[in-house]
Design an enzyme around this catalytic site. Structure first.
Site, PDB file in Angstrom:
ATOM      1  N   ARG A   7       0.824  -1.224   0.000  1.00 15.16           N
ATOM      2  CA  ARG A   7       0.000   0.000   0.000  1.00 15.16           C
ATOM      3  C   ARG A   7       0.860   1.277   0.000  1.00 15.16           C
ATOM      4  O   ARG A   7       0.490   2.292   0.583  1.00 15.16           O
ATOM      5  CB  ARG A   7      -0.927   0.029   1.225  1.00 15.16           C
ATOM      6  CG  ARG A   7      -1.996  -1.025   1.228  1.00 15.16           C
ATOM      7  CD  ARG A   7      -2.976  -0.843   0.077  1.00 15.16           C
ATOM      8  NE  ARG A   7      -4.119  -1.689   0.220  1.00 15.16           N
ATOM      9  CZ  ARG A   7      -4.154  -2.983  -0.124  1.00 15.16           C
ATOM     10  NH1 ARG A   7      -3.099  -3.548  -0.668  1.00 15.16           N
ATOM     11  NH2 ARG A   7      -5.243  -3.691   0.045  1.00 15.16           N
ATOM     12  N   SER A  40     -10.475  -0.522   3.532  1.00 12.74           N
ATOM     13  CA  SER A  40      -9.712  -0.740   4.774  1.00 12.74           C
ATOM     14  C   SER A  40      -9.244   0.606   5.304  1.00 12.74           C
ATOM     15  O   SER A  40      -8.603   1.367   4.581  1.00 12.74           O
ATOM     16  CB  SER A  40      -8.482  -1.605   4.506  1.00 12.74           C
ATOM     17  OG  SER A  40      -8.854  -2.847   3.991  1.00 12.74           O
ATOM     18  N   GLU A  88      -4.567   3.626   6.658  1.00 11.17           N
ATOM     19  CA  GLU A  88      -4.316   3.453   5.229  1.00 11.17           C
ATOM     20  C   GLU A  88      -4.904   4.616   4.437  1.00 11.17           C
ATOM     21  O   GLU A  88      -4.396   5.000   3.393  1.00 11.17           O
ATOM     22  CB  GLU A  88      -4.946   2.130   4.765  1.00 11.17           C
ATOM     23  CG  GLU A  88      -4.350   1.616   3.471  1.00 11.17           C
ATOM     24  CD  GLU A  88      -5.386   1.082   2.524  1.00 11.17           C
ATOM     25  OE1 GLU A  88      -5.756   1.826   1.588  1.00 11.17           O
ATOM     26  OE2 GLU A  88      -5.818  -0.061   2.703  1.00 11.17           O
TER      27      GLU A  88
HETATM   28  N1  EPU Z   1     -10.656 -10.804   9.956  1.00 14.34           N
HETATM   29  C1  EPU Z   1     -11.299 -10.938  11.167  1.00 14.34           C
HETATM   30  N2  EPU Z   1     -12.258 -10.019  11.502  1.00 14.34           N
HETATM   31  C2  EPU Z   1     -12.607  -9.007  10.691  1.00 14.34           C
HETATM   32  C3  EPU Z   1     -11.940  -8.884   9.435  1.00 14.34           C
HETATM   33  C4  EPU Z   1     -10.963  -9.791   9.098  1.00 14.34           C
HETATM   34  O1  EPU Z   1     -11.032 -11.846  11.942  1.00 14.34           O
HETATM   35  O2  EPU Z   1     -13.486  -8.250  11.053  1.00 14.34           O
HETATM   36  C5  EPU Z   1      -9.665 -11.822   9.565  1.00 14.34           C
HETATM   37  C6  EPU Z   1     -10.285 -12.751   8.509  1.00 14.34           C
HETATM   38  O3  EPU Z   1     -10.913 -13.805   9.094  1.00 14.34           O
HETATM   39  C7  EPU Z   1      -9.095 -13.160   7.702  1.00 14.34           C
HETATM   40  C8  EPU Z   1      -8.112 -12.021   7.838  1.00 14.34           C
HETATM   41  O4  EPU Z   1      -8.578 -11.214   8.911  1.00 14.34           O
HETATM   42  O5  EPU Z   1      -8.511 -14.306   8.242  1.00 14.34           O
HETATM   43  C9  EPU Z   1      -7.987 -11.224   6.570  1.00 14.34           C
HETATM   44  O6  EPU Z   1      -9.244 -10.669   6.221  1.00 14.34           O
HETATM   45  P1  EPU Z   1      -9.627 -10.284   4.711  1.00 14.34           P
HETATM   46  O7  EPU Z   1      -9.370 -11.433   3.801  1.00 14.34           O
HETATM   47  O8  EPU Z   1     -10.993  -9.710   4.731  1.00 14.34           O
HETATM   48  O9  EPU Z   1      -8.587  -9.201   4.292  1.00 14.34           O
HETATM   49  P2  EPU Z   1      -7.930  -7.980   5.075  1.00 14.34           P
HETATM   50  O10 EPU Z   1      -6.530  -8.315   5.413  1.00 14.34           O
HETATM   51  O11 EPU Z   1      -8.806  -7.502   6.170  1.00 14.34           O
HETATM   52  C10 EPU Z   1      -6.900  -6.950   2.913  1.00 14.34           C
HETATM   53  C11 EPU Z   1      -6.868  -5.624   2.207  1.00 14.34           C
HETATM   54  C12 EPU Z   1      -8.178  -5.382   1.474  1.00 14.34           C
HETATM   55  C13 EPU Z   1      -8.398  -6.508   0.474  1.00 14.34           C
HETATM   56  C14 EPU Z   1      -8.399  -7.835   1.231  1.00 14.34           C
HETATM   57  C15 EPU Z   1      -8.477  -9.025   0.301  1.00 14.34           C
HETATM   58  C16 EPU Z   1      -5.396  -4.201   3.519  1.00 14.34           C
HETATM   59  C17 EPU Z   1      -5.294  -3.059   4.452  1.00 14.34           C
HETATM   60  N3  EPU Z   1      -6.617  -4.563   3.157  1.00 14.34           N
HETATM   61  O12 EPU Z   1      -7.923  -6.867   3.918  1.00 14.34           O
HETATM   62  O13 EPU Z   1      -8.050  -4.173   0.763  1.00 14.34           O
HETATM   63  O14 EPU Z   1      -9.608  -6.341  -0.234  1.00 14.34           O
HETATM   64  O15 EPU Z   1      -7.166  -7.974   1.973  1.00 14.34           O
HETATM   65  O16 EPU Z   1      -7.254  -9.241  -0.314  1.00 14.34           O
HETATM   66  O17 EPU Z   1      -4.372  -4.760   3.112  1.00 14.34           O
HETATM   67  C18 EPU Z   1      -8.388  -1.816   0.959  1.00 14.34           C
HETATM   68  O18 EPU Z   1      -7.160  -1.686   0.906  1.00 14.34           O
HETATM   69  O19 EPU Z   1      -9.158  -0.827   1.053  1.00 14.34           O
HETATM   70  C19 EPU Z   1      -8.966  -3.150   0.928  1.00 14.34           C
HETATM   71  C20 EPU Z   1     -10.281  -3.363   1.062  1.00 14.34           C
END
Ligand code: EPU
Length: 338
Positions: free
Chosen positions: A164, A238, A334
């Protein structure tokens, strides 16, 4: 023809739907418009903010300078073989580019389906989702240098991409306006399905040899199920980055929190899921005044209607404090705060 507007509401221009005013506002359609603004001294107005889709912004007060909305369109596909170069105007809606490419069988950005925002913003924060980052397909971008009025080109190395991050968020912040981006896409290339949620969704649908279009569809379905649609609930995706900590710090943490969601980054670092940390602090789905976190994704802060930027910002401070107190990890925003 460019029109400089004064004291206009920025509400339609930020996906959080925060109602602040810009002292000056202008929308440009081509590089020549930027040159004109430069020649007439308008670009020298301070402060200056360039917006595309406004999907990664939180306004906490009126913007007392010039907001430039980049509306440069245009889409060119070059190359007949398996390797194709796509050049897109910075003002093109990102997901329209993705859908066009998927429709043409051009692979590389199908995992980035439904990310809000415009093409011009995509390299700035190196957008990423479901196992793919923009840098994987990025070739170069054209940029207008605000100080000199010259057009320059940046190749991948010059962009300094990180998680990012890019040079346009760091050392060169505020110095360039991206006008066009070139991508390297492939016909008949491999699809990337290793991200857990994609695998699970494909399996559930009984898809064993996924095409580019299958992956795009699955990604869209996952996003719709987890993330709020900014056209109905204001948000900026995010709100925080997933924190990256040392393996040593992680070893200490995991003894107290054996279920902590984590992903290795090389051999020495570990990435934590900020959404999980926030959820563990009891914030998931919390409503706080007009703001809160999304019920299906605690990493996304939302505007339930009429929230001020200050309100969202204060709530984010509360989250940072809680996560820091419980896990000794400091979340970094972010979104860009103004
Ligand atoms: N999780 C939780 N609780 C929550 C949310 C997530 O326990 O409320 C856990 C999930 O169970 C999972 C892990 O966290 O094991 C990762 O969650 P998720 O796959 O939803 O992805 P993320 O890491 O929360 C990142 C990006 C997103 C992108 C997703 C999918 C960042 C800051 N965010 O989110 O990007 O869509 O991966 O690849 O890296 C953005 O940048 O605006 C964005 C939406």
């Amino acid at each position: 023809m460019i029109t400089l507007q004064e004291n206009i509401s920025l509400r339609p221009f930020n996906s959080f739907g925060i109602d602040v005013k810009a002292r000056y506002f202008v929308e440009i359609q081509e590089e020549a418009d930027l040159r004109q603004l430069f020649d007439q001294g308008t670009l020298q107005l301070h402060p200056l903010l360039v917006v595309g889709g406004g999907s990664n912004l939180l306004f906490t007060r009126d913007f007392e300078g010039l907001v430039i909305r980049v509306g440069i369109q245009g889409l060119k596909v070059e190359g007949e073989g398996a390797d194709v170069v796509v050049e897109a105007g910075a003002g093109l809606v990102w997901d329209e580019l993705v859908q066009y490419c998927v429709g043409q069988g051009l692979g590389g950005i199908e995992n980035l389906r439904l990310i809000p925002g415009t093409v011009g913003a995509s390299p700035i924060q190196n957008i990423g989702a479901y196992g793919v980052e923009l840098k994987d397909v990025f070739l170069s971008c054209a940029a207008f240098e605000i100080a000199t009025g010259k057009m320059l080109h940046f190749d991948k190395e010059a962009c300094g991409f990180g998680y990012r991050e890019s040079v346009f968020k760091g050392a060169l912040k505020g110095k360039y306006i991206l006008t066009r981006v070139r991508f390297h896409l492939q016909k008949g290339g491999e699809v990337k399905t290793h991200y857990g949620a994609i695998e699970a969704e494909l399996h559930q649908r009984g898809v064993t040899s996924p095409t580019i279009a299958d992956v795009a569809e699955v990604v869209a379905a996952i996003r719709v199920s987890k993330l709020p649609d900014p056209s109905t609930i204001g948000n900026a995706g995010s709100f925080f980055k997933n924190p990256i900590i040392s393996r040593d710090a992680f070893q200490t943490l995991v003894t107290s929190f054996p279920d902590i969601v984590h992903f290795p980054v090389g051999n020495t670092q570990v990435k934590l899921a900020a959404g999980w940390l926030i959820e563990q602090c009891g914030f998931k789905g919390m409503v706080s005044g007009n703001t809160g976190t999304w019920k299906n994704q605690a990493l996304v802060l939302v505007n339930h209607g009429g929230a001020t930027g200050q309100e969202v910002y204060s709530f984010s401070e509360q989250i940072i404090r809680a996560v820091s107190a419980k896990f000794h990890v400091v979340l970094e925003r972010e979104v860009n705060v103004y």
